[in-house]
Design an enzyme around this catalytic site. Structure first.
Site, PDB file in Angstrom:
ATOM      1  CE  LYS A 156      -3.854  -2.400   2.156  1.00  0.00           C
ATOM      2  NZ  LYS A 156      -4.614  -2.789   3.335  1.00  0.00           N
ATOM      3  CD  GLN A 186      -3.722  -4.446   6.439  1.00  0.00           C
ATOM      4  OE1 GLN A 186      -3.824  -3.401   5.803  1.00  0.00           O
ATOM      5  NE2 GLN A 186      -4.100  -5.613   5.952  1.00  0.00           N
ATOM      6  CG  ASP A 212     -10.370  -0.070   5.129  1.00  0.00           C
ATOM      7  OD1 ASP A 212     -10.064  -0.612   4.055  1.00  0.00           O
ATOM      8  OD2 ASP A 212      -9.661  -0.106   6.146  1.00  0.00           O
TER       9      ASP A 212
HETATM   10  N1  GUN Z   1      -7.211  -6.701   5.950  1.00  0.00           N
HETATM   11  C1  GUN Z   1      -7.571  -7.451   4.877  1.00  0.00           C
HETATM   12  N2  GUN Z   1      -8.284  -6.709   4.001  1.00  0.00           N
HETATM   13  C2  GUN Z   1      -8.375  -5.469   4.533  1.00  0.00           C
HETATM   14  C3  GUN Z   1      -8.983  -4.260   4.090  1.00  0.00           C
HETATM   15  O1  GUN Z   1      -9.607  -4.176   3.027  1.00  0.00           O
HETATM   16  N3  GUN Z   1      -8.846  -3.187   4.932  1.00  0.00           N
HETATM   17  C4  GUN Z   1      -8.178  -3.253   6.111  1.00  0.00           C
HETATM   18  N4  GUN Z   1      -8.125  -2.152   6.853  1.00  0.00           N
HETATM   19  N5  GUN Z   1      -7.606  -4.370   6.553  1.00  0.00           N
HETATM   20  C5  GUN Z   1      -7.706  -5.465   5.760  1.00  0.00           C
END
Ligand code: GUN
Length: 297
Positions: free
Chosen positions: A60, A104, A127
């Site tokens: 990311k 996360q 998100d």
């Molecule tokens: N962990 C796995 N997928 C995601 C996601 O789309 N967002 C976040 N914040 N954590 C994740």
């Protein structure tokens, strides 16, 4: 399985789609910088040292850099208290230079996901997990759409264009994928079945799908009996088996039988990250009262 012209054309290349999409997003990020004299900024909080989470966060951050988005990484130890995490989020909520906040997941057991999700300002919720944004998605209102379902939606629109009338089967009912995916597909006039690990006759239901979203979190669970020759399969699973990444679909079965399929890796994963960049830039424009022409939805 050996790839040849016949089955290679069945593969939905998420990596290529994400590259094209990120060109749009970085143009928007450069335009934002020209207007505001700073880059859009994403804050990512990582708690603990789960290896998969570390890799996702690293990807990311790297993609943000390539997309003209500033990023801030906040690393907290596994035994960070819930209140400490909530304090960090509160600081970011009140920092005017931060446009998006991502915590996360998964979180350590002593921290409640619900509390954390609810504490992120809906205006910075990249998100789309906050109840206000999630509620708007279910109502069919303009909102921030969770990144993974948005990436799946993008590829389906590119592949099929008009989704009206298709029977979509979503396997998995999580808040991250299954539930938001259902809302997006309903908005596209699909007939949607949401199935999950406790569904009876899962293979027969899955076998009726024109669109199959596999998000059950079990490696290679979806095999030939779940798949028909007309189905377009989006495999959301990322499972590590014997040091190799595999999806929720047994890829050789999908490739042999289905009309189209996303690979793992190189399918949903890159599109998820591209959509995170999109959401960050979108929220940056919105928060700063700048006109944002939605290029999606
Ligand atoms: N962990 C796995 N997928 C995601 C996601 O789309 N967002 C976040 N914040 N954590 C994740």
């Amino acid at each position: 399985m050996i790839l040849n012209k016949n089955n290679e054309s069945k593969i939905i290349n998420g990596k290529n789609y994400s590259k094209d999409f990120l060109i749009h997003v970085s143009n928007l990020a450069f335009k934002f910088e020209n207007l505001l004299n700073r880059k859009p900024c994403l804050a990512v909080i990582l708690i603990g040292d789960d290896n998969a989470s570390k890799v996702y966060v690293k990807n990311k951050i790297l993609t943000a850099k390539d997309t003209n988005i500033k990023s801030i990484e906040i690393l907290l130890s596994n035994n960070t208290s819930e209140i400490n995490l909530l304090n960090e989020i509160n600081k970011l909520n009140n920092d005017d230079r931060i446009d998006g906040i991502l915590v996360q997941l998964p979180l350590p057991d002593h921290i409640q996901v619900k509390k954390v999700v609810n504490s992120i300002s809906p205006k910075k919720d990249v998100d789309g997990f906050h109840p206000q944004n999630f509620g708007n998605l279910i109502l069919g209102n303009e909102t921030v759409v969770p990144c993974t379902p948005l990436g799946c939606w993008y590829m389906l629109k590119k592949e099929l264009n008009d989704l009206t009338g298709y029977h979509a089967v979503v396997i998995g009912r999580s808040n991250i994928v299954g539930k938001p995916m259902q809302s997006l597909l309903i908005k596209e006039n699909c007939t949607v079945t949401v199935a999950h690990s406790k569904t009876r006759g899962l293979a027969e239901i899955s076998n009726k799908a024109d669109i199959l979203i596999a998000a059950i979190g079990r490696p290679e669970f979806i095999t030939s009996e779940f798949i028909n020759s007309n189905s377009v399969i989006i495999d959301v699973g990322i499972n590590r088996v014997n040091k190799k990444l595999v999806g929720d679909v047994r890829f050789q079965d999908g490739l042999k039988i289905a009309k189209k399929i996303t690979p793992v890796p190189g399918g949903v994963g890159p599109m998820t990250i591209a959509c995170l960049m999109y959401n960050t830039v979108k929220l940056a424009y919105r928060r700063n009262n700048q006109m944002f022409n939605e290029i999606l939805l």
